[in-house]
Design a protein around this motif. Structure first.
Motif, PDB file in Angstrom:
ATOM      1  N   LEU A 158       0.825  -1.209   0.000  1.00 13.59           N
ATOM      2  CA  LEU A 158       0.000   0.000   0.000  1.00 13.59           C
ATOM      3  C   LEU A 158       0.859   1.260   0.000  1.00 13.59           C
ATOM      4  N   PHE A 188     -11.181  -2.823  12.235  1.00 15.13           N
ATOM      5  CA  PHE A 188     -11.069  -4.216  11.805  1.00 15.13           C
ATOM      6  C   PHE A 188      -9.738  -4.479  11.108  1.00 15.13           C
ATOM      7  N   TYR A 189      -8.947  -3.432  10.960  1.00 11.12           N
ATOM      8  CA  TYR A 189      -7.663  -3.561  10.280  1.00 11.12           C
ATOM      9  C   TYR A 189      -6.596  -3.961  11.301  1.00 11.12           C
ATOM     10  N   GLY A 190      -5.757  -4.905  10.921  1.00 13.97           N
ATOM     11  CA  GLY A 190      -4.678  -5.348  11.789  1.00 13.97           C
ATOM     12  C   GLY A 190      -3.446  -4.513  11.549  1.00 13.97           C
TER      13      GLY A 190
ATOM     14  N   LEU B  38     -11.061  -7.494   6.184  1.00 15.07           N
ATOM     15  CA  LEU B  38     -10.552  -6.114   6.177  1.00 15.07           C
ATOM     16  C   LEU B  38      -9.279  -5.987   7.009  1.00 15.07           C
ATOM     17  N   GLU B  39      -8.633  -7.113   7.283  1.00 14.48           N
ATOM     18  CA  GLU B  39      -7.589  -7.116   8.303  1.00 14.48           C
ATOM     19  C   GLU B  39      -6.182  -6.899   7.759  1.00 14.48           C
ATOM     20  N   ASP B  40      -5.915  -7.332   6.531  1.00 12.17           N
ATOM     21  CA  ASP B  40      -4.538  -7.309   6.032  1.00 12.17           C
ATOM     22  C   ASP B  40      -4.345  -6.249   4.958  1.00 12.17           C
ATOM     23  N   ALA B  41      -3.128  -5.739   4.892  1.00  8.67           N
ATOM     24  CA  ALA B  41      -2.798  -4.740   3.875  1.00  8.67           C
ATOM     25  C   ALA B  41      -3.107  -5.260   2.471  1.00  8.67           C
ATOM     26  N   GLN B  42      -2.832  -6.535   2.228  1.00  6.83           N
ATOM     27  CA  GLN B  42      -3.061  -7.096   0.893  1.00  6.83           C
ATOM     28  C   GLN B  42      -4.538  -7.027   0.485  1.00  6.83           C
TER      29      GLN B  42
END
Lengths: 524, 153
Positions: A158, A188-190, B38-42
């Protein structure tokens, strides 16, 4: 009645087109007024090709205004002998005739153009380089606006192309930030796994030559929240600004931002010197340790799960570094930090020469977008934002304004403290945009919409223009002025050019005006 | 309409809709949390996450309301407040609910509109749907499109 109206309208359109019919579609590149974001490769933001000076700036008059197709303009124009190239996000890259504003060509582009526009000569072809903040780096044929190449780097998933690339020789050096600082708003984002970096591309093809991340170690899981969402670190240390370049030593210099998650690294809020050939690090020096922060920290009183704890002050080096030579002949690497500190280092080894704190600092600066210098007068001009951010207050008293520092010692030679024009949030009156110096003056744009010129030697305000209004535009787009921010003003010969309406951060007044001022004749 | 069926009151319909508007997103968010879409950058490199999110929202709607709509013409909220969806042409008390496909493939498409009530620029869309309930027939636009009405059970 309707027929008469249509006839009059047709005549008006024909008149406008007739005025622009004489415009050649091919720009002339026999003269270019900037080598990059910093005017020079060393990022001094000093324009030597200008007639603007203290004794004549009172003759500056608005020549024309162009209505951009988006608010919050973030592109910095390129001026040549007969053309002004602008990034008009939502429309594309536009080549305008310098004297009339008539369009030479348009490269249609939907994304957010977020850099200075750069000129490069490759073989017999003139290239125009720019960043789309999300999509990557683009190279156009500057003669007609056709796409030559487009590169999107895949070293990080990203990347954010926020900093303007730098051209030297056959290479393009591209600073890389990371979108994760904003993605962290999503609970919800890790958070977070990516870092910033610097990339070198082949100028002719856009192919990657090397990439140097600011964090070499891969992120590891450090915990979780809400039972399921895994958290990672280290991460962050984005490169927000254009690098500066030492031509004699072939070295790139740039600064980094904060970490996005724990554990923190010694590469955040740091300055780097790297070999331009290989990207190998020559030295690095950290100025603020353990600074971990994301945009999530502005919500829920620091209780957002993606706000790292302990939470740092978010004092990036968002502003590009500058290589400047003092009147005594010493070369210094000078960098402004969002902490409102300005540091001067020995560019050979990163040893600190002086450091000066001139404001309160905070997540919008301190020094936010850049510095300028007048090497002959031995002055560094540091704009201080000290903007209030309700949910992430900075300790201490704000002191927004322009500070002139002695380049040799860091002593404050003079400062100009700005006064608020009103009590609304949109009336933040600090200086966030990068200033520009030329001859014996320095030019700034304020967040409350004033474009101002000060005398470099003593800080006397010589000229002021209030852009909080509508402008009659030369194109079909109504033009509205607003906050001055981001890349700030540009000067070329007798022209002063600037975008107004940057409202990206906080509640700054948005607008869409690209303004071109010209020095009027003496008898006008 | 004196056909043995009594139109549901606007208040009951509003309350039932409020229950659905809370339950469906809550389950969707729970599924988002569990599946980690929605958890990982990918996940953000492409826009696939939007499709996945839509899929989870549809799944949540069907998990909560599918059985009730099929058998009784009732979402969770409508069951809680004793109202049900029937075909407009139904005129016999006790007759079965409106066809399931109409409830899911036509009428339910309007359900996400209510969440746009907080978006001023497209506020007109949910208002167009809802304003018709203030007419004597007490049918929203989605009722007219699906050929349904909401009655007391």
């Amino acid at each position: 009645m309707v027929r008469v109206f249509i006839l009059v309208l047709s005549l008006c359109v024909a008149e406008v087109q007739a005025n622009c019919d004489d415009v050649s579609s091919t720009p002339n590149f026999n003269r270019s007024y900037s080598e990059g974001w910093g005017i020079t490769l060393s990022n001094t933001r000093y324009q030597s090709s200008s007639v603007l000076q203290a004794e004549n700036v009172n003759r500056l008059k608005l020549k024309w205004a162009y209505g951009l197709h988006n608010t919050t303009p973030r592109a910095y124009p390129l001026v040549t002998g007969d053309t002004i190239f602008i990034g008009d996000s939502g429309l594309g890259v536009v080549a305008l005739a310098r004297d009339t504003g008539c369009q030479r060509w348009l490269y249609a582009h939907e994304g957010y153009i977020a850099s200075a526009l750069l000129h490069a000569r490759v073989g017999a072809r003139d290239l125009l380089i720019f960043n789309d903040r999300i999509a990557g780096v683009y190279a156009l044929d500057a003669s007609n606006g056709t796409l030559i190449w487009h590169t999107h780097l895949d070293d990080e998933p990203l990347p954010w192309y926020s900093g303007t690339p730098l051209i030297h020789g056959a290479r393009l050096y591209v600073p890389i930030a990371s979108q994760e600082v904003g993605l962290a708003l999503n609970p919800f984002y890790g958070c977070c796994t990516t870092s910033g970096g610097m990339a070198a591309l082949d100028l002719a093809t856009g192919a990657k030559i090397w990439y140097r991340p600011t964090i070499e170690a891969p992120a590891q899981q450090t915990g979780d929240h809400w039972f399921f969402v895994q958290k990672y670190g280290p991460s962050g240390a984005p490169v927000w600004g254009a690098p500066s370049f030492d031509v004699t030593r072939n070295v790139l210099y740039y600064g980094t931002g904060q970490n996005y998650s724990h554990p923190t690294t010694d590469t955040s809020d740091a300055l780097f010197a790297v070999h331009a050939d290989s990207g190998e690090i020559i030295w690095q020096r950290q100025f603020t340790a353990d600074d971990a922060y994301t945009a999530a920290c502005n919500l829920m009183a620091l209780n957002h799960p993606n706000c790292p704890k302990p939470t740092g002050p978010d004092v990036d080096f968002g502003a590009p570094t500058m290589l400047a030579t003092t009147p005594s002949g010493r070369q210094l690497l000078i960098a402004g930090q969002k902490s409102a500190e300005v540091h001067a280092l020995d560019p050979l080894n990163g040893e600190l020469v002086w450091s000066r704190r001139i404001g309160r600092g905070g997540i919008i600066g301190g020094v936010h977008w850049g510095l300028a210098a007048n090497e002959a007068q031995g002055l560094v001009f540091a704009p201080i934002s000290d903007k209030s951010v309700l949910d992430f207050p900075s300790p201490g008293k704000a002191s927004p304004g322009l500070y002139a520092l002695d380049m040799e010692s860091g002593e404050v030679r003079w400062h100009f403290t700005r006064d608020p024009r009103c009590a609304e949030v949109a009336c933040e009156y600090g200086l966030s945009a990068a200033p520009l110096a030329t001859n014996d003056i320095v030019i700034t744009g304020s967040m409350d919409g004033y474009l101002e010129i000060y005398r470099a030697s003593d800080g006397k305000r010589l000229w002021s223009f209030d852009a909080w209004r509508k402008f009659e535009s030369i194109n079909d787009q109504p033009a509205q002025g607003g906050a001055f921010d981001a890349h700030g003003p540009m000067v070329a010969d007798d022209l002063l050019l600037v975008s107004s309406g940057y409202g990206y951060v906080g509640e700054q007044r948005q607008g869409n005006a690209f303004l071109v001022f010209e020095m009027a004749a003496e008898d006008e | 309409m004196n056909d043995g069926l009594y139109l549901a009151s606007r208040r009951r319909r509003l309350a039932a809709t409020a229950v659905d508007a809370i339950c469906v997103p809550t389950l969707t968010l729970l599924l988002v949390l569990m599946t980690g879409i929605l958890e990982d950058a990918q996940d953000y490199v492409s826009n696939l996450w939007m499709v996945q999110l839509l899929g989870l929202a549809i799944a949540s709607y069907l998990l909560l309301n599918g059985y009730g709509l099929w058998h009784r013409g009732q979402t969770l909220g409508k069951r809680a407040f004793g109202i049900a969806i029937v075909s407009q042409s139904t005129n016999v008390a006790g007759q079965g609910p409106a066809p399931f496909w109409k409830l899911v493939c036509v009428r339910a498409l309007f359900f996400p509109l209510m969440f746009t009530l907080v978006v001023p620029t497209i506020l007109i869309l949910p208002l167009l749907d809802l304003v018709l309930i203030f007419f004597p027939a007490r049918r929203c636009l989605h009722d007219f499109v699906a050929g349904t009405r909401v009655v007391r059970r």
